[in-house]
Design a protein around this motif. Sequence first.
Motif, short mmCIF file in Angstrom:
data_model
loop_
_atom_site.label_atom_id
_atom_site.label_comp_id
_atom_site.label_asym_id
_atom_site.label_seq_id
_atom_site.Cartn_x
_atom_site.Cartn_y
_atom_site.Cartn_z
N GLN A 214 36.57 4.79 -58.62
CA GLN A 214 37.48 5.52 -57.89
C GLN A 214 38.69 5.28 -57.49
N LEU A 215 39.25 4.15 -56.92
CA LEU A 215 39.88 4.17 -56.48
C LEU A 215 41.18 3.74 -57.97
N VAL A 216 40.40 3.07 -58.81
CA VAL A 216 41.09 1.89 -59.92
C VAL A 216 41.93 3.30 -60.31
N THR A 217 40.57 4.64 -60.79
CA THR A 217 40.98 5.73 -61.37
C THR A 217 42.53 5.88 -60.72
N ASP A 218 42.23 6.57 -60.02
CA ASP A 218 43.27 7.85 -58.65
C ASP A 218 44.95 6.78 -58.65
N GLY A 219 44.55 5.29 -58.72
CA GLY A 219 45.65 4.63 -58.57
C GLY A 219 46.34 4.02 -57.07
N ARG A 220 45.61 4.87 -56.54
CA ARG A 220 46.11 4.82 -54.76
C ARG A 220 45.26 3.45 -54.12
N ILE A 221 45.77 2.23 -53.96
CA ILE A 221 44.40 0.99 -53.49
C ILE A 221 45.79 0.49 -52.77
N HIS A 222 45.12 1.39 -51.00
CA HIS A 222 45.67 0.34 -49.84
C HIS A 222 44.04 0.97 -48.81
N PRO A 223 43.96 0.19 -47.28
CA PRO A 223 42.73 0.12 -46.42
C PRO A 223 42.60 1.28 -45.84
N ALA A 224 43.34 2.79 -45.51
CA ALA A 224 43.07 3.67 -45.63
C ALA A 224 42.28 4.15 -46.70
N ARG A 225 42.51 4.08 -48.35
CA ARG A 225 42.78 4.82 -48.54
C ARG A 225 41.38 4.32 -49.64
N ILE A 226 41.46 3.15 -48.50
CA ILE A 226 39.53 2.63 -49.90
C ILE A 226 38.29 2.76 -48.68
N GLU A 227 38.66 3.07 -47.33
CA GLU A 227 37.48 3.08 -46.45
C GLU A 227 36.62 4.63 -46.57
N GLU A 228 38.21 5.56 -46.98
CA GLU A 228 37.63 7.13 -47.02
C GLU A 228 37.32 7.50 -48.80
N ILE A 229 37.19 6.77 -49.51
CA ILE A 229 37.10 6.74 -50.35
C ILE A 229 35.17 5.89 -50.52
N VAL A 230 35.03 5.56 -49.88
CA VAL A 230 33.92 4.39 -49.94
C VAL A 230 32.91 5.00 -48.79
N GLU A 231 33.75 6.31 -47.91
CA GLU A 231 32.41 6.89 -47.80
C GLU A 231 32.27 7.86 -47.77
N LYS A 232 33.32 8.60 -48.28
CA LYS A 232 32.77 10.05 -49.27
C LYS A 232 31.92 9.37 -51.13
N THR A 233 32.32 8.15 -51.26
CA THR A 233 30.82 7.42 -51.71
C THR A 233 30.09 7.37 -51.50
N ARG A 234 29.80 6.50 -50.12
CA ARG A 234 28.60 6.95 -49.58
C ARG A 234 27.90 7.59 -50.06
N LYS A 235 28.57 8.84 -49.70
CA LYS A 235 27.13 10.51 -48.98
C LYS A 235 27.42 10.56 -50.56
N GLN A 236 27.90 10.09 -51.52
CA GLN A 236 27.13 10.83 -52.32
C GLN A 236 26.34 10.18 -53.09
N VAL A 237 26.52 9.20 -52.88
CA VAL A 237 25.27 8.05 -53.62
C VAL A 237 23.24 8.13 -52.40
N GLU A 238 24.14 9.09 -51.73
CA GLU A 238 22.59 9.20 -50.29
C GLU A 238 22.53 10.62 -50.81
N GLU A 239 22.92 11.45 -51.68
CA GLU A 239 22.29 12.71 -51.93
C GLU A 239 21.91 12.75 -53.70
N GLU A 240 22.25 11.70 -54.28
CA GLU A 240 22.12 11.11 -55.31
C GLU A 240 21.12 10.59 -55.42
N ILE A 241 20.59 9.77 -54.40
CA ILE A 241 18.97 8.82 -53.61
C ILE A 241 18.46 10.03 -53.84
#
Length: 513
Positions: free
Chosen positions: A265-292
């Motif tokens: 998602q970070l590579v696709t979006d293009g915006r890569i910085h620490p704050a954005r990384i934390e936001e995307i990782v937390e969002k992805t973690r919830k998606q993975v939990e839902e996927e599980i």
Amino acid sequence: MDPILIVIVGLAAFAGGIFAGYPIWSKAMEKRMKKMAAEAEAEGEVIKKEKILQAKEKFLQLKAEHEKYISEKNSKMAMAENRIKQKEGSINQKIEELARKGKEVEIIRTNLQTQIEVVEKKSEELEKIHKQQIEQLETLSSLSAEEAKAQLIESLKAEAKTEAMSQVNEIIDEARMTASKEAKKVVVETIQRVATEHAIENSVTVFHIENDEIKGRIIGREGRNIRALEAATGIEIIVDDTPEAIILSGFDPVRREIARLALHQLVTDGRIHPARIEEIVEKTRKQVEEEIVEVGKRTTIDLGVHGLHPELIRLIGKMKYRSSYGQNLLQHSREVANLSAIMASELGLNPKAAKRAGLLHDIGKVPDDEPELPHAILGMKLAEKYKEKPEICNAIGAHHEEIEMTSLISPIVQVCDAISGARPGARREVVESYIKRLKNLEELALSYPGVLKTYAIQAGRELRVIVGSEKVTDQDAEKLSMEIAQKIQTEMTYPGQVKITVIRETRAINYAK
């Protein structure tokens, strides 16, 4: 005339009349009372006579009943006396008969004693003759009796071993022809009906990128982006000279998947910085939990397993991101579930219960908190916690024989787990442990006398043992193969089964000069 005077005169006349008539009334009443007393006395006499008559009748009746009772008692006593007299007579006869038999027994005992004395004398004579014969045989054969006995025992022992070995082989062949036929049929048909692809997983994931410029953006200024990504995901990110690829390394496949999706998602979006990384990782973690959870639900629906607790469904979905010896745990559990259901149907058992137990047998490998317990016991405790039936819990806990099996489903799950894990290509072992196991197989067979060479072939599923013909006979070769098989079975750990082939050949070599 004065009314009051009239009343007074009337009252006086009334009183005078009463006074004048009282003596007459009194006499009349006295006569009447006497008459009534006479009548009462006469009636009393009649009643008295009636009562006396009734009492006499009752007395006569009781007397007759008493006499009847006494008569019956006397007759019973007379009968009892007659029986007692008869028994006394019978007992006297038996006593006389016993006395007569006792005399006969005494006569027989005396005769037997005499015969025993004669037999003892003859036995002593035979013993003397036997000793003389043994002495003569020892003199002729130059062997003592103990030595001859030992030689005889050894010859009989060897003969008995040979016969026993041949009988053992016959019994084993017969058992294989009868018992193994149906068992092989069930197992082979079950395996053939389940086709599951095996995904070999490891501890790294390769993330592909379009060009190497993105690597610099992922690293960030002074490496702050990559440090933030590693801190958020717990995964080591290796950016090296590998073209168009970044390696994600970690032993937790769920974390690796979160890191892979977040990086995508970070590579696709293009915006890569620490704050954005934390936001995307937390969002992805919830998606993975839902996927599980979604994977768990889809798996239970596909297999037709209903009524599971939501936490068990989540653990099933979590298996997608776990592996066991390189074999995907969810695919392995699905395969064991299908194998168990088919085998239970073939054996006339409940296929739904077997499929449920097969699906849940490895849930002890994916809990959120992992206590120091064997995964089978931990899985059993989780199943008990979420109200699964006792037979399901026992099948989960007993599939590695860590507790006793109490239902017929337990051995089915155990066998199907072994089938799924032991097939070629299903799992992989560490190279060092694989080579060590093969060497141990060869060294174990080499430890037996008469063995010249050993070769472990067929990926350790067959052991060929070459023996010397001058040291090992054909019968010894059969015995040797059985002993090696038993020792391997008791001392080594291996998947599937190991075939032991003992080869004995005789070679005659000459040279023409």
